[in-house]
Design an enzyme around this catalytic site. Structure first.
Site, PDB file in Angstrom:
ATOM      1  N   VAL A 288       0.834  -1.207   0.000  1.00  0.00           N
ATOM      2  CA  VAL A 288       0.000   0.000   0.000  1.00  0.00           C
ATOM      3  C   VAL A 288       0.872   1.262   0.000  1.00  0.00           C
ATOM      4  O   VAL A 288       0.662   2.184  -0.791  1.00  0.00           O
ATOM      5  CB  VAL A 288      -0.971  -0.005   1.206  1.00  0.00           C
ATOM      6  CG1 VAL A 288      -1.670   1.343   1.355  1.00  0.00           C
ATOM      7  CG2 VAL A 288      -1.990  -1.129   1.048  1.00  0.00           C
TER       8      VAL A 288
ATOM      9  N   ARG B  64      -8.966 -11.023  15.233  1.00  0.00           N
ATOM     10  CA  ARG B  64      -8.913  -9.665  14.705  1.00  0.00           C
ATOM     11  C   ARG B  64      -8.412  -8.683  15.768  1.00  0.00           C
ATOM     12  O   ARG B  64      -7.651  -7.769  15.496  1.00  0.00           O
ATOM     13  CB  ARG B  64     -10.339  -9.292  14.285  1.00  0.00           C
ATOM     14  CG  ARG B  64     -10.439  -8.305  13.172  1.00  0.00           C
ATOM     15  CD  ARG B  64     -11.899  -8.210  12.749  1.00  0.00           C
ATOM     16  NE  ARG B  64     -12.502  -6.989  13.247  1.00  0.00           N
ATOM     17  CZ  ARG B  64     -12.591  -5.862  12.546  1.00  0.00           C
ATOM     18  NH1 ARG B  64     -12.124  -5.815  11.334  1.00  0.00           N
ATOM     19  NH2 ARG B  64     -13.157  -4.790  13.050  1.00  0.00           N
TER      20      ARG B  64
ATOM     21  N   ASP C  65     -10.379   2.705  10.267  1.00  0.00           N
ATOM     22  CA  ASP C  65     -11.087   3.597  11.200  1.00  0.00           C
ATOM     23  C   ASP C  65     -10.536   3.457  12.623  1.00  0.00           C
ATOM     24  O   ASP C  65     -10.313   4.452  13.316  1.00  0.00           O
ATOM     25  CB  ASP C  65     -12.590   3.290  11.180  1.00  0.00           C
ATOM     26  CG  ASP C  65     -13.154   3.479   9.786  1.00  0.00           C
ATOM     27  OD1 ASP C  65     -13.240   4.621   9.337  1.00  0.00           O
ATOM     28  OD2 ASP C  65     -13.461   2.462   9.129  1.00  0.00           O
TER      29      ASP C  65
ATOM     30  N   SER D 100      -7.861   7.049   5.405  1.00  0.00           N
ATOM     31  CA  SER D 100      -8.361   6.972   4.017  1.00  0.00           C
ATOM     32  C   SER D 100      -9.821   6.534   3.983  1.00  0.00           C
ATOM     33  O   SER D 100     -10.532   6.820   3.012  1.00  0.00           O
ATOM     34  CB  SER D 100      -7.491   6.031   3.192  1.00  0.00           C
ATOM     35  OG  SER D 100      -7.372   4.782   3.828  1.00  0.00           O
TER      36      SER D 100
ATOM     37  N   ASP E 101     -14.225   3.242  -1.545  1.00  0.00           N
ATOM     38  CA  ASP E 101     -15.599   2.728  -1.667  1.00  0.00           C
ATOM     39  C   ASP E 101     -16.465   3.778  -2.365  1.00  0.00           C
ATOM     40  O   ASP E 101     -17.293   3.459  -3.215  1.00  0.00           O
ATOM     41  CB  ASP E 101     -16.181   2.406  -0.289  1.00  0.00           C
ATOM     42  CG  ASP E 101     -15.196   1.659   0.584  1.00  0.00           C
ATOM     43  OD1 ASP E 101     -15.330   0.450   0.741  1.00  0.00           O
ATOM     44  OD2 ASP E 101     -14.256   2.302   1.101  1.00  0.00           O
TER      45      ASP E 101
ATOM     46  N   ALA F 206     -15.413   6.130  -4.410  1.00  0.00           N
ATOM     47  CA  ALA F 206     -15.020   6.215  -5.824  1.00  0.00           C
ATOM     48  C   ALA F 206     -15.704   5.101  -6.626  1.00  0.00           C
ATOM     49  O   ALA F 206     -16.205   5.317  -7.730  1.00  0.00           O
ATOM     50  CB  ALA F 206     -13.501   6.111  -5.954  1.00  0.00           C
ATOM     51  N   ARG F 207     -15.753   3.929  -6.044  1.00  0.00           N
ATOM     52  CA  ARG F 207     -16.359   2.794  -6.736  1.00  0.00           C
ATOM     53  C   ARG F 207     -17.876   2.976  -6.855  1.00  0.00           C
ATOM     54  O   ARG F 207     -18.481   2.658  -7.872  1.00  0.00           O
ATOM     55  CB  ARG F 207     -16.003   1.518  -5.967  1.00  0.00           C
ATOM     56  CG  ARG F 207     -16.331   0.293  -6.728  1.00  0.00           C
ATOM     57  CD  ARG F 207     -15.423  -0.883  -6.436  1.00  0.00           C
ATOM     58  NE  ARG F 207     -15.905  -2.020  -7.213  1.00  0.00           N
ATOM     59  CZ  ARG F 207     -15.560  -2.251  -8.464  1.00  0.00           C
ATOM     60  NH1 ARG F 207     -14.709  -1.466  -9.079  1.00  0.00           N
ATOM     61  NH2 ARG F 207     -16.070  -3.291  -9.115  1.00  0.00           N
TER      62      ARG F 207
ATOM     63  N   HIS G  57     -15.011   1.672   6.976  1.00  0.00           N
ATOM     64  CA  HIS G  57     -14.475   1.094   5.745  1.00  0.00           C
ATOM     65  C   HIS G  57     -14.452  -0.409   5.993  1.00  0.00           C
ATOM     66  O   HIS G  57     -13.517  -0.953   6.554  1.00  0.00           O
ATOM     67  CB  HIS G  57     -13.069   1.630   5.473  1.00  0.00           C
ATOM     68  CG  HIS G  57     -12.342   0.884   4.401  1.00  0.00           C
ATOM     69  ND1 HIS G  57     -12.828   0.747   3.121  1.00  0.00           N
ATOM     70  CD2 HIS G  57     -11.178   0.194   4.419  1.00  0.00           C
ATOM     71  CE1 HIS G  57     -11.996   0.026   2.399  1.00  0.00           C
ATOM     72  NE2 HIS G  57     -10.984  -0.318   3.174  1.00  0.00           N
TER      73      HIS G  57
ATOM     74  N   THR H  11      -5.066  -5.813  -1.817  1.00  0.00           N
ATOM     75  CA  THR H  11      -5.345  -4.721  -2.765  1.00  0.00           C
ATOM     76  C   THR H  11      -4.363  -3.588  -2.490  1.00  0.00           C
ATOM     77  O   THR H  11      -4.035  -3.323  -1.335  1.00  0.00           O
ATOM     78  CB  THR H  11      -6.771  -4.159  -2.584  1.00  0.00           C
ATOM     79  OG1 THR H  11      -6.834  -3.443  -1.346  1.00  0.00           O
ATOM     80  CG2 THR H  11      -7.816  -5.263  -2.556  1.00  0.00           C
TER      81      THR H  11
HETATM   82  P1  ADP Z   1       0.104  -3.663   3.055  1.00  0.00           P
HETATM   83  O1  ADP Z   1      -0.431  -4.604   2.028  1.00  0.00           O
HETATM   84  O2  ADP Z   1      -0.933  -3.168   4.031  1.00  0.00           O
HETATM   85  O3  ADP Z   1       0.922  -2.568   2.479  1.00  0.00           O
HETATM   86  P2  ADP Z   1       2.587  -4.919   3.815  1.00  0.00           P
HETATM   87  O4  ADP Z   1       2.846  -6.041   4.752  1.00  0.00           O
HETATM   88  O5  ADP Z   1       2.924  -5.079   2.366  1.00  0.00           O
HETATM   89  O6  ADP Z   1       1.062  -4.540   4.003  1.00  0.00           O
HETATM   90  O7  ADP Z   1       3.348  -3.606   4.330  1.00  0.00           O
HETATM   91  C1  ADP Z   1       3.448  -3.236   5.650  1.00  0.00           C
HETATM   92  C2  ADP Z   1       4.849  -2.671   5.872  1.00  0.00           C
HETATM   93  O8  ADP Z   1       4.927  -2.141   7.190  1.00  0.00           O
HETATM   94  C3  ADP Z   1       5.955  -3.705   5.739  1.00  0.00           C
HETATM   95  O9  ADP Z   1       6.884  -3.290   4.759  1.00  0.00           O
HETATM   96  C4  ADP Z   1       6.611  -3.735   7.135  1.00  0.00           C
HETATM   97  O10 ADP Z   1       8.012  -3.905   7.081  1.00  0.00           O
HETATM   98  C5  ADP Z   1       6.258  -2.358   7.667  1.00  0.00           C
HETATM   99  N1  ADP Z   1       6.288  -2.284   9.130  1.00  0.00           N
HETATM  100  C6  ADP Z   1       5.723  -3.133  10.021  1.00  0.00           C
HETATM  101  N2  ADP Z   1       5.990  -2.750  11.284  1.00  0.00           N
HETATM  102  C7  ADP Z   1       6.744  -1.618  11.207  1.00  0.00           C
HETATM  103  C8  ADP Z   1       7.319  -0.750  12.169  1.00  0.00           C
HETATM  104  N3  ADP Z   1       7.186  -0.965  13.483  1.00  0.00           N
HETATM  105  N4  ADP Z   1       8.014   0.306  11.714  1.00  0.00           N
HETATM  106  C9  ADP Z   1       8.166   0.534  10.394  1.00  0.00           C
HETATM  107  N5  ADP Z   1       7.629  -0.249   9.431  1.00  0.00           N
HETATM  108  C10 ADP Z   1       6.936  -1.320   9.826  1.00  0.00           C
END
Ligand code: ADP
Length: 310
Positions: free
Chosen positions: A11, A85, A120, A140, A145, A147-148, A172, A227
């Site tokens: 993301v 969760r 949220d 965000s 949602d 936009a869609r 959301h 996504t």
């Molecule tokens: P998303 O699909 O929501 O983007 P990801 O797992 O691809 O989820 O990305 C989440 C990112 O957040 C990862 O790159 C991870 O290294 C980073 N992350 C997790 N914990 C921390 C933290 N404490 N400080 C900085 N970055 C972090």
């Protein structure tokens, strides 16, 4: 404007890519506790920039966020097998606890944009941990949602989604509320517009649009696991509204003093967004069913937050 992105995962990187390609910011700085990932994302995106804009893209440490006008919080941890969760939320709250102080030390004037899900709840957590006014901690929310929803209504009516004003309110997530009663196309109610265009908005057509909005993420997750492009573009839109002080109406999540009788709850309603963050909440007219659904959404979010210790 300099934009920080904490969390260089799917993301965060999609948001950075959208911002860099559109040239929305002069500089994008990625921070992630996985420094190699942050560096790799920054370099990959930097290589796309010469084809599109002049945004400088780099990876750095929290101190490199100094002077950022907006910091996107996209860091989070994935769900472990068997984890509830609430347990996942507790761990994500811990991630925000580690991050937010450091972000504000470096960029005390930044507006925080929260992208981590459940957005949220994470917005509410970020607001509390940062001590910033709610207007400067923006989730965000239902931006995507909405936009869609506009896209699907426009498609049905045969009109550009830009001429459709319709909003998805509340969480959301599953309890979100598609606000049909105040949906308009041009200056007409969507019902009148549909009648004039001879494409009646039957209950069946509305149900199909409802399903398309509500289940879009599930369909994508089934196909590719998660996504990111849609929300990345939504985050760019939000950054643009702030960077250019647009005073644009967007459905975003911030902590509101009271929604449908529920106090201090973060959820989405249409809001005016500009350089100061959110400058006004706009409560659309709702029918009885929508009031009830928004109240249920607000209560659900509040109960989840109350169950969480952080
Ligand atoms: P998303 O699909 O929501 O983007 P990801 O797992 O691809 O989820 O990305 C989440 C990112 O957040 C990862 O790159 C991870 O290294 C980073 N992350 C997790 N914990 C921390 C933290 N404490 N400080 C900085 N970055 C972090």
């Amino acid at each position: 404007m300099k934009i920080g992105i904490v969390g260089a995962g799917m993301v965060g990187s999609a948001a950075g890519y959208a911002i860099a390609l559109k040239g929305t910011a002069s500089k994008v700085v990625f921070v992630d506790y996985n420094a190699d990932l942050a560096r790799a994302q920054a370099e990959d995106i930097a290589h796309a920039v010469p084809f599109a804009s002049s945004t400088a893209v780099m990876a750095g440490d929290y101190s490199d966020l100094e002077g950022a006008g907006v910091v996107i919080l996209a860091a989070g941890v994935g769900q472990k097998p068997g984890e509830s969760r609430l347990e996942l939320l507790t761990r994500n709250a811990e991630v925000f606890r580690q991050i937010i102080g450091k972000v504000l030390d470096a960029a005390p004037d930044a507006i925080l944009l929260v992208a981590t899900n459940p957005v949220d709840i994470m917005t509410q957590i970020a607001t509390r941990l940062s001590g910033l006014p709610p207007s400067r901690v923006i989730g965000s929310g239902t931006i995507l949602d909405t936009a869609r929803f506009r896209h699907l209504i426009g498609e049905h009516l045969g009109v550009s989604p830009r001429s459709v004003h319709a909003y998805v309110l509340g969480e959301h997530g599953d309890s979100e509320v598609l606000c049909w009663s105040s949906a308009r196309a041009g200056a007409l109610s969507v019902k009148d517009f549909a009648a004039q265009m001879r494409v009646p908005l039957t209950e069946g057509a509305k149900a199909r649009i409802d399903d398309g909005v509500r289940n879009a993420a599930y369909t994508i997750i089934n196909g590719k696991g998660a996504t990111w492009y849609g929300i990345g573009a939504g985050l760019e839109r939000l950054v643009r509204a702030i960077a250019r002080d647009e005073q644009t109406v967007l459905s975003v999540s911030i902590v509101a003093p009271k929604v449908e009788g529920v106090k201090d709850v973060a959820l989405s309603i249409p809001r005016i967004v500009g350089a100061q963050g959110v400058v006004a909440d706009l409560f659309p007219e709702l029918d009885d069913g929508e009031h009830e659904a928004l109240g249920a959404s607000a209560r659900l979010l509040k109960e989840t937050l109350d169950a969480l210790e952080y």
